[in-house]
Design an enzyme around this catalytic site. Structure first.
Site, mmCIF file in Angstrom:
data_model
loop_
_atom_site.group_PDB
_atom_site.id
_atom_site.type_symbol
_atom_site.label_atom_id
_atom_site.label_comp_id
_atom_site.label_asym_id
_atom_site.label_seq_id
_atom_site.Cartn_x
_atom_site.Cartn_y
_atom_site.Cartn_z
ATOM 1 N N SER A 25 0.822 -1.220 0.000
ATOM 2 C CA SER A 25 0.000 0.000 0.000
ATOM 3 C C SER A 25 0.852 1.265 0.000
ATOM 4 C CB SER A 25 -0.992 0.025 1.158
ATOM 5 O OG SER A 25 -0.546 -0.700 2.244
ATOM 6 N N GLY A 55 2.582 -0.286 8.724
ATOM 7 C CA GLY A 55 3.381 0.941 8.752
ATOM 8 C C GLY A 55 3.987 1.409 7.435
ATOM 9 N N SER A 56 3.511 0.898 6.297
ATOM 10 C CA SER A 56 4.165 1.321 5.050
ATOM 11 C C SER A 56 3.870 2.798 4.725
ATOM 12 C CB SER A 56 3.791 0.411 3.882
ATOM 13 O OG SER A 56 2.500 0.658 3.437
ATOM 14 N N TRP A 57 2.680 3.290 5.077
ATOM 15 C CA TRP A 57 2.404 4.714 4.833
ATOM 16 C C TRP A 57 3.304 5.565 5.737
ATOM 17 C CZ3 TRP A 57 -3.192 6.649 3.522
ATOM 18 C CH2 TRP A 57 -3.642 5.982 2.375
ATOM 19 N N ASP A 83 -2.640 2.989 15.621
ATOM 20 C CA ASP A 83 -3.326 1.750 15.210
ATOM 21 C C ASP A 83 -3.709 0.948 16.451
ATOM 22 O OD1 ASP A 83 -3.447 0.193 12.246
ATOM 23 O OD2 ASP A 83 -3.778 -1.085 13.991
ATOM 24 N N ASP A 99 -7.261 3.378 19.735
ATOM 25 C CA ASP A 99 -8.455 3.238 18.901
ATOM 26 C C ASP A 99 -8.840 4.617 18.366
ATOM 27 O OD1 ASP A 99 -10.956 2.842 17.861
ATOM 28 O OD2 ASP A 99 -11.705 1.684 19.562
ATOM 29 N N ASP A 124 -5.903 4.912 6.333
ATOM 30 C CA ASP A 124 -6.038 3.783 5.410
ATOM 31 C C ASP A 124 -6.816 2.671 6.137
ATOM 32 O OD1 ASP A 124 -5.571 2.234 3.128
ATOM 33 O OD2 ASP A 124 -3.616 1.532 3.820
ATOM 34 N N LYS A 164 -9.088 6.188 2.864
ATOM 35 C CA LYS A 164 -9.564 5.099 1.983
ATOM 36 C C LYS A 164 -11.076 5.010 2.086
ATOM 37 C CE LYS A 164 -8.490 0.755 3.094
ATOM 38 N NZ LYS A 164 -7.435 -0.233 3.108
HETATM 39 N N1 SAM Z 1 -1.699 1.992 5.803
HETATM 40 C C1 SAM Z 1 -1.218 0.778 6.413
HETATM 41 C C2 SAM Z 1 0.136 0.464 5.779
HETATM 42 O O1 SAM Z 1 0.432 1.038 4.760
HETATM 43 O O2 SAM Z 1 0.867 -0.350 6.335
HETATM 44 C C3 SAM Z 1 -2.189 -0.381 6.232
HETATM 45 C C4 SAM Z 1 -3.434 -0.210 7.055
HETATM 46 S S1 SAM Z 1 -4.373 -1.679 7.186
HETATM 47 C C5 SAM Z 1 -5.084 -1.788 5.591
HETATM 48 C C6 SAM Z 1 -5.771 -1.202 8.142
HETATM 49 C C7 SAM Z 1 -5.461 -0.990 9.616
HETATM 50 O O3 SAM Z 1 -6.612 -0.374 10.220
HETATM 51 C C8 SAM Z 1 -5.238 -2.280 10.419
HETATM 52 O O4 SAM Z 1 -3.909 -2.318 10.884
HETATM 53 C C9 SAM Z 1 -6.223 -2.154 11.598
HETATM 54 O O5 SAM Z 1 -5.669 -2.559 12.846
HETATM 55 C C10 SAM Z 1 -6.503 -0.659 11.610
HETATM 56 N N2 SAM Z 1 -7.746 -0.284 12.313
HETATM 57 C C11 SAM Z 1 -8.999 -0.752 12.089
HETATM 58 N N3 SAM Z 1 -9.856 -0.191 12.965
HETATM 59 C C12 SAM Z 1 -9.137 0.663 13.751
HETATM 60 C C13 SAM Z 1 -9.454 1.534 14.833
HETATM 61 N N4 SAM Z 1 -10.706 1.643 15.291
HETATM 62 N N5 SAM Z 1 -8.466 2.258 15.415
HETATM 63 C C14 SAM Z 1 -7.182 2.148 14.965
HETATM 64 N N6 SAM Z 1 -6.812 1.341 13.944
HETATM 65 C C15 SAM Z 1 -7.772 0.605 13.349
#
Ligand code: SAM
Length: 313
Positions: A25, A55-57, A83, A99, A124, A164
Site C-alpha cells: 500500500s 506501517g508502510s504509509w 493503530d 483506537d 487507510d 480510503k
Molecule cells: N496503511 C497501512 C500500511 O500502509 O501499512 C495499512 C493499514 S491496514 C489496511 C488497516 C489498519 O486499520 C489495520 O492495521 C487495523 O488494525 C486498523 N484499524 C482498524 N480499525 C481501527 C481503529 N478503530 N483504530 C485504529 N486502527 C484501526
C-alpha cells in the site's frame, strides 16, 4: 502488456519488498502524492497516520519528511502513527497503540504535538471483515466517519485529509458532507489499487470548517450531534430513509493516479531471460514468491470440484 494475474503477490508486492516497505500500500500513497504533491511541501511538519499498521504509509511519510524534504533544522517535524495493533518502530515516527474511535486518542495526539494542530492526516483504515457485505460496508463507513471526526479536531485550517473509501451505494452522500468541510474533494484511484476492487481514496484539500463551529469529541454524542451547527446534511446509512434530493448530490472529480507507465496491479508481467543455447531473449513469467499452501480443507475442495462431496447427516 499482460494478462490478468491470479497471483495476488503482484509486482507492487515485489517492489515493496525490494524497497524495504512493509506493505504494497506504500505505492498507493506515493502515487496519490505524485498527482497532488501534498507531501512535497517543505513546510510540512506535523503529520498523522491513522490506522497505520504495519506501517508502510508511515515509512513513506518518514522518507518524505526526513529524507526528501530534509532541512537544516528538522526538530519541529513529527509523525504520529495510530493503530489498534502494535507496530515495530519506524525512524522518526511516534507509534501510538490506540483506537481512533475513542476521544482519548485525540487528546494523546494533541499532547504529542505540544497542542499544535496537524497539517496532514491520512487514514487507510479497514475493519476486520465478517463476510456479511452490508455489515462490512456499514462498519467501514463508521470507521471513515470516526477518522473524519478526529481529523476535524486535530487538523489546522488549510490542512489536507486523505482516506480510503469503498465506492458503495451512499458514497455521494459522504462527498456532500465533506464538501462542507474542505474546499476541494477528489475521488482518486492509484494504479497500484486493484482495478477490480471498489477501493478508492478521497483527497480533501484545504480544510475550512464553517465559522463558529467547534468540533468536540464526546463518546455520548452521535455523529449527527457532532456535526450540529456545521450545516452538514443528515448522516443516513440506510438508503430507505435518505431525505436528500438529487440536487443535493455532489459529483466529485474522479482521478486515476500514478504515471501511465506505472505497473497495472491486475496484470502479470514477464522478465526477459537469455536462452543459453540460442542467446535469444525469452519471455518468462515470474514465479510466485510463495507457493500455494496445503490447507486442511484442500481434500474437501478437490472432492467438491469432482462432485464427489456428499454431506453426511
Ligand atoms: N496503511 C497501512 C500500511 O500502509 O501499512 C495499512 C493499514 S491496514 C489496511 C488497516 C489498519 O486499520 C489495520 O492495521 C487495523 O488494525 C486498523 N484499524 C482498524 N480499525 C481501527 C481503529 N478503530 N483504530 C485504529 N486502527 C484501526
Amino acid at each position: 502488456m499482460g494478462k490478468r494475474s491470479k497471483d495476488k503477490r503482484d509486482l507492487y508486492y515485489r517492489k515493496a519488498k525490494e524497497q524495504g516497505y512493509r506493505a504494497r500500500s506504500a505505492f498507493k500513497l506515493l502515487q496519490l502524492n505524485e498527482q497532488y504533491h501534498f507531501l512535497d511541501d517543505p513546510n510540512l511538519k506535523r503529520v498523522v497516520d491513522l490506522c497505520a499498521a504495519p506501517g508502510s504509509w508511515s515509512q513513506v511519510l518518514s522518507r518524505k519528511l526526513f529524507v526528501d524534504n530534509k532541512s537544516e533544522d528538522d526538530s519541529g517535524k513529527k509523525i504520529i502513527a495510530v493503530d489498534l495493533q502494535p507496530m515495530s518502530p519506524i525512524d522518526n515516527v511516534t507509534c501510538l497503540q490506540a483506537d481512533i474511535t475513542h476521544p482519548k486518542t485525540f487528546n494523546k495526539i494533541l499532547e504529542l504535538f505540544g497542542n499544535e494542530k496537524a497539517q496532514f492526516v491520512c487514514s487507510d483504515g479497514a475493519p476486520d471483515v465478517t463476510g456479511l457485505h452490508d455489515l462490512d460496508e456499514y462498519v467501514q463507513q463508521q470507521l471513515i466517519m470516526s477518522a473524519l471526526q478526529l481529523t476535524t479536531c486535530i487538523l489546522e485550517k488549510g490542512g489536507v485529509f486523505i482516506a480510503k473509501i469503498f465506492r458503495g451505494r451512499d458514497i455521494d452522500l459522504l462527498y456532500s458532507q465533506l464538501g462542507f468541510l474542505f474546499k476541494k474533494i477528489i475521488c482518486a484511484k492509484p494504479r497500484s489499487s486493484r482495478g477490480t476492487s471498489l477501493e478508492a481514496f478521497i483527497v480533501c484539500l484545504d480544510y475550512c470548517p464553517p465559522k463558529d463551529w467547534v468540533p468536540k469529541l464526546d463518546l455520548n454524542k452521535s455523529v449527527t450531534e457532532f456535526f450540529e451547527g456545521c450545516n452538514i446534511k443528515e448522516i443516513h446509512n440506510n438508503s430507505i430513509i435518505t431525505k436528500w434530493y438529487e440536487e443535493d448530490r455532489d459529483i466529485v472529480d474522479f482521478m486515476t493516479c500514478g504515471s501511465l507507465d506505472a505497473y497495472d496491479s491486475d496484470a502479470t508481467y514477464h522478465i526477459d531471460v537469455k536462452d543459453e543455447l540460442s542467446n535469444d531473449l525469452l519471455n518468462v513469467s515470474l514465479n510466485p514468491v510463495q507457493m500455494p499452501t496445503n490447507p486442511p480443507y484442500k481434500r474437501a475442495l478437490e472432492l467438491k470440484r469432482k462432485g464427489k462431496l456428499t454431506r453426511s447427516i
